[in-house]
Design an enzyme around this catalytic site. Structure first.
Site, PDB file in Angstrom:
ATOM      1  N   GLU A 130      -0.462  52.075 -34.019  1.00 31.62           N
ATOM      2  CA  GLU A 130      -1.709  51.416 -34.306  1.00 31.62           C
ATOM      3  C   GLU A 130      -2.010  50.218 -33.508  1.00 31.62           C
ATOM      4  OE1 GLU A 130      -3.148  50.690 -38.606  1.00 31.62           O
ATOM      5  OE2 GLU A 130      -1.804  52.444 -39.043  1.00 31.62           O
ATOM      6  N   GLU A 171       3.452  51.244 -43.061  1.00 34.98           N
ATOM      7  CA  GLU A 171       3.557  49.774 -43.420  1.00 34.98           C
ATOM      8  C   GLU A 171       4.143  49.436 -44.793  1.00 34.98           C
ATOM      9  OE1 GLU A 171      -0.313  48.096 -42.405  1.00 34.98           O
ATOM     10  OE2 GLU A 171      -0.010  48.273 -40.102  1.00 34.98           O
TER      11      GLU A 171
END
Ligand code: BGC
Length: 445
Positions: free
Chosen positions: A343, A162
């Site tokens: 995720e 991320e």
């Protein structure tokens, strides 16, 4: 009365869960450790400390994952353990992660190894971390070291987790270290993280090449939100939603896939280490973001949320499964690169909400797959409850509950529901009916 269909997933689809070092291991010494000690940074004034003691209990945790049917486990290596001071490698910690990988493989669980999941060694943060123009090169030797350590095992590699969250939360909204509020710096950090992804992939490729090994699968992991105009009839809102979609979801990813430094991160020119850096895209999705021209988004303001939608505990994200479908379609249409869902999950103390969340999101994943999107696997965030960054221990993302007093692990009902999905490589109409019948769903599936 809602009607459901059996949903089958493609053969070879991989199921499992994800976690990160700092959130689970305990007793790390990195930039987050220092940040947690500053007053007001973490909810309830707590620090990660022993976390889930996963560093000592990984065997127990992987045995649990196995008993819950998981086929793949994504975890991160803590850079500050491996390279506690610049250029110095800790043999004990290298050995530790070798054992972690062996513990997964011994249980026939595919390791997916993330090299950077938010935390930095102190020597690196003391040199301006990702603002430093040399930061991609400072990251590279550690990546080589890990590739040398693990290349003989069957590993799927994730480089950076991320990058846009690191840039935005750390340098624009100031919620993560180093707590800055500077748009220009956030862009610089995103650029350096893109270069670092290229450096990491290059190091891994070189090590495998030198040793005559078949090249592994390598991917960055991007956080993707579904940006929606707060008022769908307002042209300004629509335009702004598109703008933030580009900026947050796509510019970085496009750079990784095309091997360039796109504007406004760079001048659009190629960056050689990024060539061959991205075999697939690791995609993390949790929620949507509403965009309104009436609030200052870059100052952290948000339009009102929909009171009818369920929310993630602590983080207050709205549950919006349909957004998953739209982002998956868009990623596939733009890049035609396989996607791995690295995720997805919800922090909640209401496990029936977790069950619904997982099912409703998987319905959307199935919908995207049935329309041709190449999706290879799905990982729940997270295997166990863990340290949720600025929210401390207040948000419970685990399939497995952790009692932080005793560190006892207890699988929740959602863990058994997920096991049934894995065993069937799909979701029966009966299972959907059991958990969703009474619930609000955006549509019949
Ligand atoms: C991160 C995780 C985090 C999760 C829930 C993702 O942004 O990769 O570290 O715990 O979301 O907030």
């Amino acid at each position: 009365m809602m009607t459901f269909k059996d949903l089958h997933f493609p053969n070879g689809f991989l199921w499992g869960s994800a976690a990160s070092a700092h959130q689970t291991e305990g007793h790390n010494n990195n930039d987050w450790t220092e940040w947690e000690r500053l007053p007001g940074k973490i909810r309830d004034g707590i620090t990660s400390e022993i976390a889930c003691d996963h560093y000592n209990r990984y065997e127990e945790d992987f045995a649990l994952a196995k008993s819950l049917g998981h086929q793949v486990h994504r975890f991160s290596v803590e850079w500050s353990r491996i390279e506690p001071s610049q250029g110095h490698w800790d043999p004990k910690e290298l050995e530790h992660y070798r054992k972690v990988v062996e513990a997964l493989l011994a249980r026939d669980i595919q390791p997916m190894v993330t090299l950077h999941h938010f935390t930095n060694p102190l020597w690196f943060s003391n040199q301006d971390a990702w603002l430093n123009p040399e930061s991609p090169e400072l990251f590279a030797p550690y990546c080589r070291k890990m590739a040398e350590l693990l290349c003989d095992y069957d590993i799927i590699w994730n480089t950076i987790n991320e990058p846009m969250v690191v840039a935005v939360a750390g340098y624009l909204f100031g919620e993560f270290p180093p707590g800055m509020h500077d748009y220009g710096k956030a862009l610089t950090v995103a650029k350096h993280l893109l270069m670092a992804h290229g450096q990491a992939a290059t190091q891994i490729r070189e090590v495998y090449e030198e040793r005559g090994l078949e090249q592994p699968q390598i991917a960055p992991v991007v956080s993707v939100s579904y940006f929606m105009p707060a008022d769908s009839s307002n042209e300004d809102d629509i335009e702004l939603a598109q703008y933030y979609n580009e900026l947050y979801n796509h510019i970085w990813t496009r750079g990784a896939v095309t091997g360039t430094l796109p504007e406004p991160l760079g001048d659009g020119s190629p960056y050689a280490p990024l060539q061959q850096s991205t075999d697939f895209i690791g995609l993390n999705y949790y929620s949507r973001i509403l965009v309104s021209s009436e609030v200052d988004f870059l100052a952290g303001e948000e339009p009102p949320k929909d009171p009818n939608l369920e929310r993630c505990e602590g983080l207050d994200w709205e549950v919006f499964p349909e957004g998953y479908y739209h982002v998956l379609k868009e990623f596939w249409e733009r890049y035609s690169v396989p996607i791995f869902l690295t995720e997805n999950g919800i922090g909640t103390s209401d496990d029936s909400l977790r069950c619904r969340y997982i099912l409703q999101h998987l319905q959307q994943v199935h919908r995207a797959i049935s329309e041709g999107v190449d999706i290879r696997g799905y990982l729940v965030w997270s295997l166990t409850d863990n340290f949720e960054w600025a929210h401390g221990y207040s948000s419970h993302f685990g399939l497995v509950e952790v009692d932080y007093q005793t560190l006892r692990r207890q699988p929740r009902e959602s863990a058994y529901m997920f096991r049934e999905i894995i065993e069937n490589n799909g979701i029966s109409a009966e299972l959907q009916s059991k958990y969703l019948q009474a619930a609000h769903t955006p549509q019949d599936c």
